[in-house]
Design a protein around this motif. Structure first.
Motif, PDB file in Angstrom:
ATOM      1  N   SER A 147       0.809  -1.229   0.000  1.00  0.00           N
ATOM      2  CA  SER A 147       0.000   0.000   0.000  1.00  0.00           C
ATOM      3  C   SER A 147       0.835   1.269   0.000  1.00  0.00           C
ATOM      4  O   SER A 147       0.474   2.258  -0.632  1.00  0.00           O
ATOM      5  CB  SER A 147      -0.952   0.008   1.192  1.00  0.00           C
ATOM      6  OG  SER A 147      -0.230   0.073   2.406  1.00  0.00           O
ATOM      7  N   TYR A 148       1.978   1.248   0.694  1.00  0.00           N
ATOM      8  CA  TYR A 148       2.792   2.464   0.757  1.00  0.00           C
ATOM      9  C   TYR A 148       3.429   2.808  -0.585  1.00  0.00           C
ATOM     10  O   TYR A 148       3.948   3.902  -0.759  1.00  0.00           O
ATOM     11  CB  TYR A 148       3.845   2.388   1.870  1.00  0.00           C
ATOM     12  CG  TYR A 148       4.746   1.173   1.846  1.00  0.00           C
ATOM     13  CD1 TYR A 148       5.873   1.122   1.041  1.00  0.00           C
ATOM     14  CD2 TYR A 148       4.451   0.073   2.643  1.00  0.00           C
ATOM     15  CE1 TYR A 148       6.691   0.003   1.032  1.00  0.00           C
ATOM     16  CE2 TYR A 148       5.267  -1.047   2.643  1.00  0.00           C
ATOM     17  CZ  TYR A 148       6.384  -1.077   1.833  1.00  0.00           C
ATOM     18  OH  TYR A 148       7.185  -2.176   1.821  1.00  0.00           O
ATOM     19  N   GLY A 152      -1.696   3.922  -0.597  1.00  0.00           N
ATOM     20  CA  GLY A 152      -1.455   4.415   0.744  1.00  0.00           C
ATOM     21  C   GLY A 152      -2.538   4.104   1.755  1.00  0.00           C
ATOM     22  O   GLY A 152      -3.343   3.198   1.571  1.00  0.00           O
ATOM     23  N   ILE A 153      -2.541   4.895   2.807  1.00  0.00           N
ATOM     24  CA  ILE A 153      -3.471   4.651   3.915  1.00  0.00           C
ATOM     25  C   ILE A 153      -4.898   5.090   3.599  1.00  0.00           C
ATOM     26  O   ILE A 153      -5.819   4.738   4.315  1.00  0.00           O
ATOM     27  CB  ILE A 153      -3.000   5.338   5.217  1.00  0.00           C
ATOM     28  CG1 ILE A 153      -2.897   6.841   5.043  1.00  0.00           C
ATOM     29  CG2 ILE A 153      -1.703   4.757   5.703  1.00  0.00           C
ATOM     30  CD1 ILE A 153      -2.668   7.585   6.330  1.00  0.00           C
ATOM     31  N   THR A 154      -5.092   5.822   2.512  1.00  0.00           N
ATOM     32  CA  THR A 154      -6.432   6.306   2.201  1.00  0.00           C
ATOM     33  C   THR A 154      -7.153   5.474   1.147  1.00  0.00           C
ATOM     34  O   THR A 154      -8.360   5.589   1.000  1.00  0.00           O
ATOM     35  CB  THR A 154      -6.376   7.762   1.698  1.00  0.00           C
ATOM     36  OG1 THR A 154      -5.562   7.815   0.521  1.00  0.00           O
ATOM     37  CG2 THR A 154      -5.825   8.689   2.758  1.00  0.00           C
ATOM     38  N   GLY A 155      -6.427   4.647   0.395  1.00  0.00           N
ATOM     39  CA  GLY A 155      -7.047   3.941  -0.715  1.00  0.00           C
ATOM     40  C   GLY A 155      -7.294   4.912  -1.854  1.00  0.00           C
ATOM     41  O   GLY A 155      -6.719   6.008  -1.895  1.00  0.00           O
ATOM     42  N   ASP A 156      -8.143   4.526  -2.803  1.00  0.00           N
ATOM     43  CA  ASP A 156      -8.412   5.429  -3.933  1.00  0.00           C
ATOM     44  C   ASP A 156      -9.741   6.157  -3.798  1.00  0.00           C
ATOM     45  O   ASP A 156     -10.145   6.897  -4.683  1.00  0.00           O
ATOM     46  CB  ASP A 156      -8.334   4.672  -5.264  1.00  0.00           C
ATOM     47  CG  ASP A 156      -9.525   3.763  -5.518  1.00  0.00           C
ATOM     48  OD1 ASP A 156     -10.251   3.419  -4.560  1.00  0.00           O
ATOM     49  OD2 ASP A 156      -9.737   3.377  -6.680  1.00  0.00           O
ATOM     50  N   GLY A 157     -10.426   5.926  -2.673  1.00  0.00           N
ATOM     51  CA  GLY A 157     -11.703   6.603  -2.459  1.00  0.00           C
ATOM     52  C   GLY A 157     -12.836   5.950  -3.224  1.00  0.00           C
ATOM     53  O   GLY A 157     -13.946   6.462  -3.252  1.00  0.00           O
ATOM     54  N   GLU A 161      -9.411  -0.228  -0.854  1.00  0.00           N
ATOM     55  CA  GLU A 161      -9.541   0.091   0.568  1.00  0.00           C
ATOM     56  C   GLU A 161      -8.262   0.706   1.135  1.00  0.00           C
ATOM     57  O   GLU A 161      -7.231   0.739   0.474  1.00  0.00           O
ATOM     58  CB  GLU A 161      -9.853  -1.200   1.334  1.00  0.00           C
ATOM     59  CG  GLU A 161     -11.077  -1.921   0.850  1.00  0.00           C
ATOM     60  CD  GLU A 161     -11.103  -3.370   1.319  1.00  0.00           C
ATOM     61  OE1 GLU A 161     -10.233  -3.779   2.105  1.00  0.00           O
ATOM     62  OE2 GLU A 161     -12.006  -4.090   0.877  1.00  0.00           O
ATOM     63  N   MET A 162      -8.347   1.113   2.382  1.00  0.00           N
ATOM     64  CA  MET A 162      -7.185   1.630   3.108  1.00  0.00           C
ATOM     65  C   MET A 162      -6.127   0.539   3.230  1.00  0.00           C
ATOM     66  O   MET A 162      -6.452  -0.630   3.402  1.00  0.00           O
ATOM     67  CB  MET A 162      -7.592   2.057   4.524  1.00  0.00           C
ATOM     68  CG  MET A 162      -8.564   3.187   4.585  1.00  0.00           C
ATOM     69  SD  MET A 162      -9.213   3.461   6.255  1.00  0.00           S
ATOM     70  CE  MET A 162      -7.765   3.457   7.253  1.00  0.00           C
ATOM     71  N   ASN A 163      -4.858   0.930   3.137  1.00  0.00           N
ATOM     72  CA  ASN A 163      -3.725   0.018   3.347  1.00  0.00           C
ATOM     73  C   ASN A 163      -3.854  -1.276   2.550  1.00  0.00           C
ATOM     74  O   ASN A 163      -3.589  -2.356   3.055  1.00  0.00           O
ATOM     75  CB  ASN A 163      -3.558  -0.305   4.831  1.00  0.00           C
ATOM     76  CG  ASN A 163      -3.229   0.914   5.636  1.00  0.00           C
ATOM     77  OD1 ASN A 163      -2.392   1.709   5.246  1.00  0.00           O
ATOM     78  ND2 ASN A 163      -3.899   1.077   6.761  1.00  0.00           N
TER      79      ASN A 163
END
Length: 176
Positions: A147-148, A152-157, A161-163
């Protein structure tokens, strides 16, 4: 009159003093929070790396290479004759999809279409940005991206999902 004179002198002296900066009430609190965030991020990255290594162990038919840029990759189709790889500023055309580690499609290549991308000059998925520079025309590489190096920690919206660790099959169609 004399009293007023002394009062004015007193105010001038008081007004000329330097203001004292305000000090934090608890100077260690922000440092502690910052340290906690770093430790949490390290634990999450370690957990995610363990998940990826477990996935790679289970996918024993393929040989994955660990990139120094923080992702893993394996060739699905390797071009043994061409020696030209994209470099910064080149415009490439790629076809790609995005999947999770269970191989469920998140975004299909049909949904994403052919992407024209100027290497290192546009914002794109970090792991794929770096991975494209390993490719030659006609090659298809599967990237496993933590994910990093992805969303990342927000996802693509939207669907990611997150991470979320992603897997992407990328085909380099052309270099201009």
């Amino acid at each position: 009159m004399k009293t007023n004179f002394y009062f004015i002198i007193f105010l001038l002296i008081l007004g000329c003093s330097k203001p004292q900066p305000r000090r934090p009430i608890n100077p260690k609190a922000s440092t502690t929070i910052f340290q906690d965030n770093i430790e949490t991020a390290k634990k999450m990255a370690k957990y995610e790396d363990e998940k990826i290594l477990d996935f790679i162990r289970k996918d024993s038919l393929k040989v994955y290479q660990n990139s120094s840029n923080g992702f893993w990759y394996t060739y699905k189709n390797k071009n043994l004759t061409d020696t030209i790889s994209p470099k910064t500023g080149d415009v490439v055309e790629i076809e790609y999809d995005i999947r999770d580690l269970n191989d469920s499609i998140i975004y299909s290549k049909e949904e994403l279409g052919v992407k024209t991308y100027r290497v290192d000059k546009e914002d794109f998925i970090s792991g794929i940005q770096k991975g494209i520079k390993l490719m030659k025309i006609g090659e298809t590489i599967t990237f496993v991206i933590p994910s990093y190096n992805a969303f990342g920690i927000t996802g693509d919206g939207n669907k990611i999902e997150m991470n979320k660790t992603i897997k992407s099959n990328v085909k380099l169609i052309n270099i201009k």
